[in-house]
Motif scaffolding. Structure first.
Motif, PDB file in Angstrom:
ATOM      1  N   SER A   1       0.859  -1.184   0.000  1.00  0.00           N
ATOM      2  CA  SER A   1       0.000   0.000   0.000  1.00  0.00           C
ATOM      3  C   SER A   1       0.896   1.235   0.000  1.00  0.00           C
TER       4      SER A   1
ATOM      5  N   ASP B   1       1.850  -1.654   7.427  1.00  0.00           N
ATOM      6  CA  ASP B   1       0.676  -2.346   6.900  1.00  0.00           C
ATOM      7  C   ASP B   1       1.004  -3.834   6.903  1.00  0.00           C
TER       8      ASP B   1
ATOM      9  N   ALA C   1      -1.394  -6.371   6.590  1.00  0.00           N
ATOM     10  CA  ALA C   1      -2.575  -7.126   6.159  1.00  0.00           C
ATOM     11  C   ALA C   1      -2.194  -8.163   5.101  1.00  0.00           C
TER      12      ALA C   1
ATOM     13  N   ASN D   1      -0.529   5.023  12.100  1.00  0.00           N
ATOM     14  CA  ASN D   1      -1.015   3.759  12.684  1.00  0.00           C
ATOM     15  C   ASN D   1      -1.714   4.062  14.012  1.00  0.00           C
TER      16      ASN D   1
ATOM     17  N   LEU E   1     -10.506   1.638   5.507  1.00  0.00           N
ATOM     18  CA  LEU E   1     -10.432   1.242   4.089  1.00  0.00           C
ATOM     19  C   LEU E   1     -10.975   2.359   3.197  1.00  0.00           C
TER      20      LEU E   1
ATOM     21  N   THR F   1      -5.404   0.660   6.025  1.00  0.00           N
ATOM     22  CA  THR F   1      -5.276  -0.774   6.268  1.00  0.00           C
ATOM     23  C   THR F   1      -6.071  -1.175   7.510  1.00  0.00           C
TER      24      THR F   1
ATOM     25  N   THR G   1      -5.034  -3.393   9.495  1.00  0.00           N
ATOM     26  CA  THR G   1      -4.046  -3.684  10.543  1.00  0.00           C
ATOM     27  C   THR G   1      -2.669  -3.143  10.191  1.00  0.00           C
ATOM     28  N   GLY G   2      -2.188  -2.234  11.034  1.00  0.00           N
ATOM     29  CA  GLY G   2      -0.877  -1.627  10.801  1.00  0.00           C
ATOM     30  C   GLY G   2       0.261  -2.441  11.383  1.00  0.00           C
TER      31      GLY G   2
ATOM     32  N   GLN H   1      -9.768  -5.571   1.808  1.00  0.00           N
ATOM     33  CA  GLN H   1      -8.618  -4.682   1.638  1.00  0.00           C
ATOM     34  C   GLN H   1      -7.772  -5.069   0.431  1.00  0.00           C
ATOM     35  N   LEU H   2      -7.473  -6.369   0.308  1.00  0.00           N
ATOM     36  CA  LEU H   2      -6.496  -6.788  -0.701  1.00  0.00           C
ATOM     37  C   LEU H   2      -7.086  -6.879  -2.111  1.00  0.00           C
TER      38      LEU H   2
END
Lengths: 322, 322
Positions: free
Chosen positions: A46, A51, A53, B235, B265, B270, B272-273, B288-289
């Motif tokens: 990202s 990040d 994820a 974060n 998002l 993200t 989760t940072g 997210q992905l």
């Protein structure tokens, strides 16, 4: 040539002069777009500096040498322009003396640049630039730091390790001139014949032994090996210079190229610190990684590119497929 | 508890207070031994700071949350102890004011620490430590830097962004006290109820909007959300505090936990940072992905652990297998 494609830079996880403090390409790639063998387009990572994820796929693709996908876009981390407080240039009676100084310096603090050139390299550069470098020096160390106090320390460590001359400047233009000396090293050697550019690395403490043994062996091997090194990382570029018209010498040069890799592995090092495996070193990769880890490399390659259509022949040696 | 297992640290690619300048766990793992699902033992990476032999598997396994293999040994990069020139603590009328100061600071230089706490957090810490923190402050920024000039800059930026008070100390013990304030934030909030600890990140420029919208939404959602943030990385740790005995409140808390991820998002961030996906967030990972990148994650998982025996259920959601 003074160019570098940023995609190639990421695909090889390239290094350079400032890695000793600032790290390699992988440390600056936050995200990318990549096209896989099946044509699917993935966005990895990202724009965020933190990040976590999903799996760390951005990091996997950096340094994959085009074997897992084609990088079509990159998002990079930027830093404020680093400071350069000054430059120290030190001469030593031998490459081993200089290498021992490097070991002592890196145990003390992190310079922003710590580059080493042996006598053959200094003479090749002097042939080209005619700027009055000391042709009799056994080795030249060119160092920069971002704090003045560190430069004092650095100069002191060089003196304590029997430097024959220590020159210290805070003038940026004068500093740039010595960086130019270092950057001219490879072109200067290339002007003397064909070259095979090695890229082996060893744990820092073994650096003196590596450079000493390379120089001793060059005589046995009957070839000329000039040594340039990103010494602060233990990453060296022994440069084998030979006459391509001379068949026997060319054969000895290729044998020496292989032998240097063997020596690096014997010292607990790597066959490639920053240039990658490519086709030239793929036959050696399994010797470094071992069977289980080489198999793991293959499993990932096969999962992502079962038809082996992405840069086939690079990194993976078809003749030793696990 | 004041412990952290180094294997878990690597498996989650953990972060912390100093990442804003010094990076995350992945930046310090040079090599590892890992046991794969088929029982084979692989050595990945090496002891070298520069080594590009083979795919970047060390980096792949860092942050893989135990889903690709079991890490049984780690080789870490060490740095000289970083300098701390001093500490700046600034109060702001609101969290958004403080977040805007953070955006301005990070555009100028890299502090070694840049932590944010909102009013609810400051009050929870003051309840516990009784050290005279300003309970009326909308937000508290705690920052450190390794150069004195940077601290002056930092204090100046805070004043220019309407800080209501700026305190600057070069006394290491006093600085440690404020780091202790920050480290006490989560335990202090945990003393007030059950917590759901969020870990979302956004691009730096969106940080003010994120914290503003979380605080505004908390009222709609009918829950208490305290905000702590590794602000210099973008974060954040929104902490949802609720009474576990109250069924309806617990339900609203879980809904708010999901909603915060949706908000991150929406802002290009993200889910989760630094804490990872685990089981709690696995249902959100594909959002997210995207489908192609989620599929790529699955392909690697299946290539390495076809029987899904390694930490099954973490990171990968069996119900949405691609």
């Amino acid at each position: 040539v003074d160019i570098c494609s940023i995609g190639g830079n990421a695909a090889t996880n390239a290094g350079g002069l400032c890695c000793v403090k600032y790290g390699v390409t992988s440390d600056y790639v936050l995200g990318m777009e990549v096209v896989l063998a099946d044509g699917s387009v993935c966005r990895l990572g990202s724009r965020l500096s933190k990040d976590v994820a999903g799996l760390s796929l951005t990091k996997l693709f950096v340094g994959s040498e085009g074997t897992l996908g084609v990088i079509t876009e990159l998002t990079l981390r930027r830093l404020p322009q680093p400071a350069v407080a000054g430059t120290v240039v030190a001469s030593f009676a031998s490459l081993e003396h200089a290498a021992r100084a490097v070991v002592a310096i890196t145990a003390t603090f992190r310079p922003t640049m710590l580059e080493l050139m042996d006598r053959a390299t200094v003479n090749a550069v002097e042939d080209r630039l005619r700027m009055g470098l000391d042709r009799s020096a056994g080795a030249l160390l060119i160092a920069q730091a971002d704090a003045g106090a560190d430069l004092e320390t650095l100069a002191g460590v060089c003196r304590a390790h029997e430097a024959t001359e220590v020159f210290h400047t805070n003038d940026p233009d004068e500093g740039d001139l010595f960086v130019h000396v270092r950057r001219s090293a490879l072109p200067a050697l290339e002007a003397q014949g064909s070259v095979l550019l090695e890229d082996v690395g060893v744990p820092m403490a073994r650096l003196p032994e590596l450079v000493e043994r390379i120089q001793a062996k060059a005589v046995d091997w009957g070839v000329t090996i000039a040594v340039i090194a990103h010494a602060g990382d233990g990453n060296t570029h022994p440069v084998i210079v030979f006459d391509p018209e001379d068949e026997a010498q060319s054969r000895r040069a290729r044998a020496a190229f292989e032998a240097v890799m063997g020596l690096a592995l014997e010292l607990g090092g790597t066959i490639t610190g920053e240039h990658g495996v490519g086709r030239l070193k793929r036959g050696w990769l399994a010797s470094q990684l071992g069977k289980a880890t080489m198999t793991l490399n293959w499993r990932i390659k096969q999962a992502l590119d079962p038809g082996n259509i992405l840069n086939p022949g690079a990194l993976f040696d078809p003749s030793v497929q696990c």
